[in-house]
Design a protein around this motif. Structure first.
Motif, PDB file in Angstrom:
ATOM      1  N   PRO A  28       0.828  -1.209   0.000  1.00  0.00           N
ATOM      2  CA  PRO A  28       0.000   0.000   0.000  1.00  0.00           C
ATOM      3  C   PRO A  28       0.862   1.258   0.000  1.00  0.00           C
ATOM      4  N   ARG A  29       0.240   2.339  -0.310  1.00  0.00           N
ATOM      5  CA  ARG A  29       0.899   3.637  -0.151  1.00  0.00           C
ATOM      6  C   ARG A  29       1.418   3.707   1.286  1.00  0.00           C
ATOM      7  N   ASN A  30       2.661   4.139   1.470  1.00  0.00           N
ATOM      8  CA  ASN A  30       3.233   4.104   2.810  1.00  0.00           C
ATOM      9  C   ASN A  30       3.988   5.366   3.206  1.00  0.00           C
ATOM     10  N   ASP A  31       3.647   6.486   2.568  1.00  0.00           N
ATOM     11  CA  ASP A  31       4.293   7.740   2.945  1.00  0.00           C
ATOM     12  C   ASP A  31       3.673   8.273   4.243  1.00  0.00           C
ATOM     13  N   THR A  32       4.435   9.044   4.983  1.00  0.00           N
ATOM     14  CA  THR A  32       4.026   9.558   6.286  1.00  0.00           C
ATOM     15  C   THR A  32       2.654  10.224   6.230  1.00  0.00           C
ATOM     16  N   ALA A  35      -0.249   6.257   5.102  1.00  0.00           N
ATOM     17  CA  ALA A  35      -0.065   4.804   5.016  1.00  0.00           C
ATOM     18  C   ALA A  35      -1.413   4.090   4.926  1.00  0.00           C
ATOM     19  N   GLY A  36      -1.563   3.282   3.894  1.00  0.00           N
ATOM     20  CA  GLY A  36      -2.783   2.503   3.698  1.00  0.00           C
ATOM     21  C   GLY A  36      -3.863   3.204   2.906  1.00  0.00           C
ATOM     22  N   TYR A  37      -3.840   4.539   2.858  1.00  0.00           N
ATOM     23  CA  TYR A  37      -4.834   5.239   2.038  1.00  0.00           C
ATOM     24  C   TYR A  37      -4.547   4.926   0.586  1.00  0.00           C
ATOM     25  N   GLY A  67      -2.692  -0.063   6.571  1.00  0.00           N
ATOM     26  CA  GLY A  67      -1.470   0.604   7.010  1.00  0.00           C
ATOM     27  C   GLY A  67      -0.437   0.466   5.905  1.00  0.00           C
ATOM     28  N   GLY A  68       0.829   0.412   6.250  1.00  0.00           N
ATOM     29  CA  GLY A  68       1.865   0.346   5.217  1.00  0.00           C
ATOM     30  C   GLY A  68       2.426  -1.035   4.971  1.00  0.00           C
ATOM     31  N   SER A  95      -6.232  13.559   4.186  1.00  0.00           N
ATOM     32  CA  SER A  95      -5.022  14.342   3.913  1.00  0.00           C
ATOM     33  C   SER A  95      -4.943  14.785   2.465  1.00  0.00           C
ATOM     34  N   ASP A  96      -5.893  14.329   1.643  1.00  0.00           N
ATOM     35  CA  ASP A  96      -5.884  14.631   0.214  1.00  0.00           C
ATOM     36  C   ASP A  96      -7.251  15.156  -0.212  1.00  0.00           C
ATOM     37  N   SER A  97      -7.745  16.158   0.509  1.00  0.00           N
ATOM     38  CA  SER A  97      -9.035  16.802   0.201  1.00  0.00           C
ATOM     39  C   SER A  97     -10.191  15.812   0.120  1.00  0.00           C
ATOM     40  N   ASN A  98     -10.092  14.701   0.849  1.00  0.00           N
ATOM     41  CA  ASN A  98     -11.108  13.647   0.853  1.00  0.00           C
ATOM     42  C   ASN A  98     -11.360  13.026  -0.509  1.00  0.00           C
ATOM     43  N   TYR A  99     -10.367  13.085  -1.392  1.00  0.00           N
ATOM     44  CA  TYR A  99     -10.492  12.421  -2.692  1.00  0.00           C
ATOM     45  C   TYR A  99     -10.477  10.912  -2.509  1.00  0.00           C
ATOM     46  N   TYR A 100     -11.151  10.229  -3.413  1.00  0.00           N
ATOM     47  CA  TYR A 100     -11.130   8.777  -3.486  1.00  0.00           C
ATOM     48  C   TYR A 100     -10.101   8.408  -4.556  1.00  0.00           C
TER      49      TYR A 100
END
Length: 110
Positions: A28-32, A35-37, A67-68, A95-100
């Motif tokens: 999964p995406r694992n940047d600070t 993670a998991g989004y 998570g990551g 953290s990303d304007s609630n984008y899907y």
């Protein structure tokens, strides 16, 4: 084996010849803070030998945010040249304007 997307939306991957597969692993995406989004809530994993006829090998619904950590999915061994991941329900990222979005850091198949 690591694969690269072959179409702009990045939902399928291919390699030069057919191989026998029985497991796939997704990082999964694992940047600070993220993670998991981007990991889908509901999704299918399909394989194909020709890119036209697809066989569903994994289906998940209400999958928890991972998570990551790497998420592995085993399935009955199948010949394939193509792998397709289809997210049918995605989660919002605050953290990303609630984008899907569907975002994976890495895909491996075995």
């Amino acid at each position: 084996m690591r694969l690269l997307p072959i179409i702009p939306n990045g939902s399928w991957w291919t390699w030069e010849r057919r191989r026998r597969l029985a497991r796939s692993a997704y990082t999964p995406r694992n940047d600070t803070g993220n993670a998991g989004y981007g990991f889908p809530v509901d999704f299918t994993i399909q394989v194909s030998t020709d890119g036209t006829t697809w066989n569903e090998v994994v289906s998940r619904t209400a999958y928890p945010m991972p998570g990551g950590t790497v998420q592995s999915f085993s399935f009955a061994s199948a010949q394939a040249r193509y792998v397709k991941v289809t997210g049918t329900s995605l989660r919002q990222n605050p953290s990303d304007s609630n984008y899907y979005r569907m975002q994976l850091a890495e895909l491996e198949v075995y």
